[in-house]
Write a protein that holds these residues in place. Structure first.
Motif, PDB file in Angstrom:
ATOM      1  N   ARG A  72     -27.330  -4.879 -34.690  1.00 21.64           N
ATOM      2  CA  ARG A  72     -26.150  -4.354 -35.389  1.00 21.64           C
ATOM      3  C   ARG A  72     -26.333  -2.871 -35.694  1.00 21.64           C
ATOM      4  NH1 ARG A  72     -25.266  -3.240 -40.306  1.00 21.64           N
ATOM      5  NH2 ARG A  72     -26.981  -4.454 -41.170  1.00 21.64           N
ATOM      6  N   LEU A  73     -27.521  -2.485 -36.153  1.00 24.92           N
ATOM      7  CA  LEU A  73     -27.796  -1.063 -36.421  1.00 24.92           C
ATOM      8  C   LEU A  73     -27.689  -0.231 -35.139  1.00 24.92           C
ATOM      9  CD1 LEU A  73     -30.784  -1.420 -38.914  1.00 24.92           C
ATOM     10  CD2 LEU A  73     -28.480  -0.570 -39.454  1.00 24.92           C
ATOM     11  N   LEU A  74     -28.151  -0.778 -34.025  1.00 25.61           N
ATOM     12  CA  LEU A  74     -28.018  -0.069 -32.744  1.00 25.61           C
ATOM     13  C   LEU A  74     -26.549   0.060 -32.348  1.00 25.61           C
ATOM     14  CD1 LEU A  74     -30.972  -1.613 -30.721  1.00 25.61           C
ATOM     15  CD2 LEU A  74     -30.805   0.711 -31.643  1.00 25.61           C
ATOM     16  N   ASP A  75     -25.766  -0.987 -32.596  1.00 30.02           N
ATOM     17  CA  ASP A  75     -24.335  -0.918 -32.302  1.00 30.02           C
ATOM     18  C   ASP A  75     -23.667   0.153 -33.164  1.00 30.02           C
ATOM     19  OD1 ASP A  75     -24.579  -2.973 -30.456  1.00 30.02           O
ATOM     20  OD2 ASP A  75     -23.906  -4.536 -31.857  1.00 30.02           O
ATOM     21  N   GLY A 112     -35.925  12.782 -32.776  1.00 24.74           N
ATOM     22  CA  GLY A 112     -34.999  11.732 -32.389  1.00 24.74           C
ATOM     23  C   GLY A 112     -33.614  11.890 -32.958  1.00 24.74           C
ATOM     24  N   PRO A 113     -32.647  11.216 -32.337  1.00 25.00           N
ATOM     25  CA  PRO A 113     -31.288  11.227 -32.865  1.00 25.00           C
ATOM     26  C   PRO A 113     -31.270  10.666 -34.285  1.00 25.00           C
ATOM     27  CG  PRO A 113     -31.385  10.187 -30.693  1.00 25.00           C
ATOM     28  CD  PRO A 113     -32.789  10.396 -31.146  1.00 25.00           C
ATOM     29  N   GLN A 114     -30.633  11.354 -35.198  1.00 16.33           N
ATOM     30  CA  GLN A 114     -30.579  10.912 -36.590  1.00 16.33           C
ATOM     31  C   GLN A 114     -29.973   9.521 -36.724  1.00 16.33           C
ATOM     32  OE1 GLN A 114     -31.923  12.152 -39.340  1.00 16.33           O
ATOM     33  NE2 GLN A 114     -32.881  13.690 -38.055  1.00 16.33           N
ATOM     34  N   SER A 115     -29.037   9.198 -35.863  1.00 15.43           N
ATOM     35  CA  SER A 115     -28.389   7.889 -35.953  1.00 15.43           C
ATOM     36  C   SER A 115     -29.347   6.741 -35.619  1.00 15.43           C
ATOM     37  CB  SER A 115     -27.161   7.836 -35.046  1.00 15.43           C
ATOM     38  OG  SER A 115     -27.544   8.022 -33.700  1.00 15.43           O
ATOM     39  N   ALA A 117     -32.660   6.840 -36.500  1.00 19.56           N
ATOM     40  CA  ALA A 117     -33.753   6.831 -37.472  1.00 19.56           C
ATOM     41  C   ALA A 117     -33.789   5.539 -38.305  1.00 19.56           C
ATOM     42  CB  ALA A 117     -33.691   8.058 -38.368  1.00 19.56           C
ATOM     43  N   PRO A 118     -32.651   5.033 -38.811  1.00 16.71           N
ATOM     44  CA  PRO A 118     -32.724   3.801 -39.614  1.00 16.71           C
ATOM     45  C   PRO A 118     -33.233   2.597 -38.817  1.00 16.71           C
ATOM     46  CG  PRO A 118     -30.623   4.888 -39.947  1.00 16.71           C
ATOM     47  CD  PRO A 118     -31.304   5.594 -38.813  1.00 16.71           C
ATOM     48  N   ILE A 119     -32.799   2.453 -37.574  1.00 21.24           N
ATOM     49  CA  ILE A 119     -33.241   1.307 -36.779  1.00 21.24           C
ATOM     50  C   ILE A 119     -34.694   1.471 -36.385  1.00 21.24           C
ATOM     51  CG2 ILE A 119     -32.280   2.254 -34.639  1.00 21.24           C
ATOM     52  CD1 ILE A 119     -32.792  -1.438 -35.456  1.00 21.24           C
ATOM     53  N   ALA A 126     -42.461   1.296 -35.518  1.00 16.08           N
ATOM     54  CA  ALA A 126     -42.488   2.599 -36.164  1.00 16.08           C
ATOM     55  C   ALA A 126     -43.578   2.669 -37.220  1.00 16.08           C
ATOM     56  CB  ALA A 126     -41.134   2.893 -36.791  1.00 16.08           C
ATOM     57  N   LYS A 127     -44.101   1.534 -37.602  1.00  9.68           N
ATOM     58  CA  LYS A 127     -45.103   1.504 -38.655  1.00  9.68           C
ATOM     59  C   LYS A 127     -46.512   1.334 -38.103  1.00  9.68           C
ATOM     60  CE  LYS A 127     -41.691  -0.448 -41.746  1.00  9.68           C
ATOM     61  NZ  LYS A 127     -40.602  -0.333 -40.814  1.00  9.68           N
ATOM     62  N   LEU A 128     -46.676   1.233 -36.795  1.00 11.65           N
ATOM     63  CA  LEU A 128     -48.002   1.042 -36.205  1.00 11.65           C
ATOM     64  C   LEU A 128     -48.785   2.337 -36.191  1.00 11.65           C
ATOM     65  CD1 LEU A 128     -47.159  -1.271 -33.229  1.00 11.65           C
ATOM     66  CD2 LEU A 128     -48.216  -1.902 -35.357  1.00 11.65           C
TER      67      LEU A 128
END
Length: 128
Positions: A72-75, A112-115, A117-119, A126-128
C-alpha cells in the motif's frame, strides 16, 4: 543472483499472475547486497550476499497485513510510475513483481526518492 533469490524467497504460488512480490535492498561499493524479499503471504527472507561468499539468509514471517501495508505504501508513493534506471554501486533499490511484471527503482545511496523513504524504513532490510 536474482534468480537464486527468487528460488529461495518466493513460495510455490508466486507463479500465479496476481501474486505480489517485493525485494528491497542496498548494494555497497564492494558488491555486498543486503535486503529483504517478501511474498504476499508474509513469507520473508532477510539476506546478505557478499562477493565470493555463501549467502546468509534468515527466513522470517510477517503477517499478510504487514506485507500488504508495504505494498500500500508503494502504491501511495506511485512506485510503478517511477522510471527504471541503472545506478552504479553503491545504491539501494525496490523491486516489485505484480501481475507477472517486474518494476525496479534504483537510487544512489543516500539520495533516494522522498516518497520511498517511509516504505524503505518500514522494511527490515533498511535496518540491517
Amino acid at each position: 543472483m536474482i534468480a537464486l533469490l527468487g528460488a529461495i524467497a518466493m513460495p510455490a504460488f508466486a507463479d500465479e499472475p496476481f501474486a505480489r512480490e517485493l525485494d528491497a535492498y542496498c548494494v555497497t561499493a564492494d558488491g555486498t547486497r543486503t535486503g529483504v524479499a517478501a511474498s504476499q503471504d508474509g513469507a520473508t527472507n532477510i539476506y546478505v550476499w557478499q562477493p565470493r561468499a555463501e549467502p546468509i539468509i534468515i527466513r522470517s514471517v510477517h503477517s499478510r497485513r504487514t506485507v500488504s501495508q508495504w505494498h500500500r505504501l508503494l502504491d501511495e508513493a506511485k512506485l510503478d510510475a517511477m522510471p527504471t534506471s541503472e545506478v552504479p554501486a553503491p545504491y539501494c533499490a525496490i523491486e516489485r513483481t505484480e501481475r507477472g511484471r517486474l518494476h525496479s527503482v534504483r537510487w544512489e545511496l543516500g539520495a533516494g526518492p522522498q516518497s520511498l523513504a517511509p516504505i524503505f524504513g518500514a522494511i527490515p532490510a533498511a535496518k540491517l
